[in-house]
Design a protein around this motif. Sequence first.
Motif, PDB file in Angstrom:
ATOM      1  N   ASP A 133       0.878  -1.027   0.029  1.00  0.00           N
ATOM      2  CA  ASP A 133       0.073  -0.065  -0.046  1.00  0.00           C
ATOM      3  C   ASP A 133       0.827   1.321  -0.143  1.00  0.00           C
ATOM      4  O   ASP A 133       2.148   1.392   0.306  1.00  0.00           O
ATOM      5  CB  ASP A 133      -0.825  -0.085   1.368  1.00  0.00           C
ATOM      6  N   VAL A 134       0.221   2.496  -0.278  1.00  0.00           N
ATOM      7  CA  VAL A 134       1.098   3.689  -0.306  1.00  0.00           C
ATOM      8  C   VAL A 134       0.704   4.280   1.082  1.00  0.00           C
ATOM      9  O   VAL A 134      -0.336   4.463   1.676  1.00  0.00           O
ATOM     10  CB  VAL A 134       0.420   4.594  -1.497  1.00  0.00           C
ATOM     11  N   VAL A 135       1.901   4.848   1.651  1.00  0.00           N
ATOM     12  CA  VAL A 135       1.842   5.549   2.869  1.00  0.00           C
ATOM     13  C   VAL A 135       2.450   7.094   2.743  1.00  0.00           C
ATOM     14  O   VAL A 135       3.439   7.176   1.793  1.00  0.00           O
ATOM     15  CB  VAL A 135       2.420   4.729   4.165  1.00  0.00           C
ATOM     16  N   GLU A 136       1.935   7.886   3.380  1.00  0.00           N
ATOM     17  CA  GLU A 136       2.689   9.196   3.850  1.00  0.00           C
ATOM     18  C   GLU A 136       3.901   9.034   4.920  1.00  0.00           C
ATOM     19  O   GLU A 136       3.703   8.390   5.827  1.00  0.00           O
ATOM     20  CB  GLU A 136       1.667  10.204   4.252  1.00  0.00           C
ATOM     21  N   LEU A 137       4.863   9.893   4.499  1.00  0.00           N
ATOM     22  CA  LEU A 137       5.910   9.890   5.584  1.00  0.00           C
ATOM     23  C   LEU A 137       6.025  11.327   6.198  1.00  0.00           C
ATOM     24  O   LEU A 137       5.771  12.361   5.388  1.00  0.00           O
ATOM     25  CB  LEU A 137       7.256   9.499   4.665  1.00  0.00           C
ATOM     26  N   LEU A 138       5.990  11.465   7.480  1.00  0.00           N
ATOM     27  CA  LEU A 138       6.006  12.825   8.114  1.00  0.00           C
ATOM     28  C   LEU A 138       7.128  12.937   8.810  1.00  0.00           C
ATOM     29  O   LEU A 138       7.789  12.018   9.387  1.00  0.00           O
ATOM     30  CB  LEU A 138       4.632  12.771   8.823  1.00  0.00           C
ATOM     31  N   ASP A 139       7.503  14.355   8.917  1.00  0.00           N
ATOM     32  CA  ASP A 139       8.871  14.867   9.821  1.00  0.00           C
ATOM     33  C   ASP A 139       8.198  14.795  11.001  1.00  0.00           C
ATOM     34  O   ASP A 139       7.034  14.856  11.546  1.00  0.00           O
ATOM     35  CB  ASP A 139       9.388  15.924   9.088  1.00  0.00           C
ATOM     36  N   PRO A 140       9.168  15.176  12.111  1.00  0.00           N
ATOM     37  CA  PRO A 140       8.776  15.345  13.344  1.00  0.00           C
ATOM     38  C   PRO A 140       7.936  16.368  13.516  1.00  0.00           C
ATOM     39  O   PRO A 140       7.090  16.447  14.887  1.00  0.00           O
ATOM     40  CB  PRO A 140      10.181  15.669  14.073  1.00  0.00           C
ATOM     41  N   ALA A 141       7.875  17.296  12.827  1.00  0.00           N
ATOM     42  CA  ALA A 141       6.774  18.384  13.043  1.00  0.00           C
ATOM     43  C   ALA A 141       5.408  18.103  12.314  1.00  0.00           C
ATOM     44  O   ALA A 141       4.339  18.833  12.664  1.00  0.00           O
ATOM     45  CB  ALA A 141       7.178  19.822  12.298  1.00  0.00           C
TER      46      ALA A 141
END
Length: 375
Positions: free
Chosen positions: A322-330
């Motif tokens: 599946d496709v996922v989003e990658l998020l930074d610490p903020a």
Amino acid sequence: MTAVGARSATRRAVAAAGRVVVKVGSSSLTTAAGGLDSARLDALVDAVAGRVAAGGQVVLVSSGAIAAGLAPLGIRRRPRDLASQQAAASVGQLQLAHAYAASFSRYQLTVGQVLLTADDVWRRAHYRNAQRTFSRLLALGTVPVVNENDTVATEEIRFGDNDRLAALVAHLVGADALVLLSDVDALYDGDPRRAGAKRIAEVNGPSDVDGVRAGAAGASGVGTGGMASKLAAARLAASAGIPVLLASAGQAVQALGPAEVGTAFAVTGPRLSARRFWLGHAADASGRLYLDDGAVAAVVGRRRSLLAAGITGVEGDFDAGDVVELLDPAGRVVARGVVAFDSAELPMLIGLSSHQLPAEQRREVVHADDLVPLR
């Protein structure tokens, strides 16, 4: 913001484009009381046919199905409930397709209707099938007329407006330019109905539209977009390597000719492959992975694969592939990619270096080849 002057490189690119996607809004094709305005529709077809006669290929993304269905059903204003919208679309789509077929027949041009749902863009197999369909239609000399399939779309899975749909279709068909036609002649730095609002002739980057206050749907009440959605669509297409021209439907002949009207949006990013564009902008994300600063630097800055050691949190219910989003610490989305682990398996691995993992799990969580950093 560049003043009006000599024709810019962006306008020259739009004018010379071999394949162009043209989007027109409901308010440019229908009356305020509902129903199609045949004179406006014929004028649009005249402009498109002229572009085709000059050797170009045109894909027309047309709103107007719901608005066209209001008068035949005796509905005075665009309904808010989904069931009534779908009923109006069911009636109006037939009228819209018939009107286009009749108008294009004046130029011996055949129309092919393409109704898309969000699934047709979000799901990779559907996306590729849509590409093949458009390719064949254009090869056969037809003018594809595209709309969202409002009769089956749900609140949860819909494009939201045809401006975004047009930007997605522009990349899907490999268009050389995107032309957005509406009832406003250009992008302004404020409400164009108020004194003092200044036209923006050229947009060469994000800073050129800083502070622009773009409104939602117009006063006609028959559309769903507005200048905000057009600005978002233009920036999406431009970031993926497609020049954009925003103009009024009344300027269609000029927009599809020398392109010396409206607002031109210069390309701000490289042309992405179909797969990378799909990953970054079209695919439906099934979950989120939270990254530490080191992982963000590796993934975004150095275009490396994402390893379990750089993940700090997992959110959502997803399967491997599946496709996922990658998020930074903020909490900002910095990339998207295809995940190699299930959501049930991944939490036990986060924060662990490769040598701490069982042999069968020593692989990238998101491989660099399946990952697209976002601006």
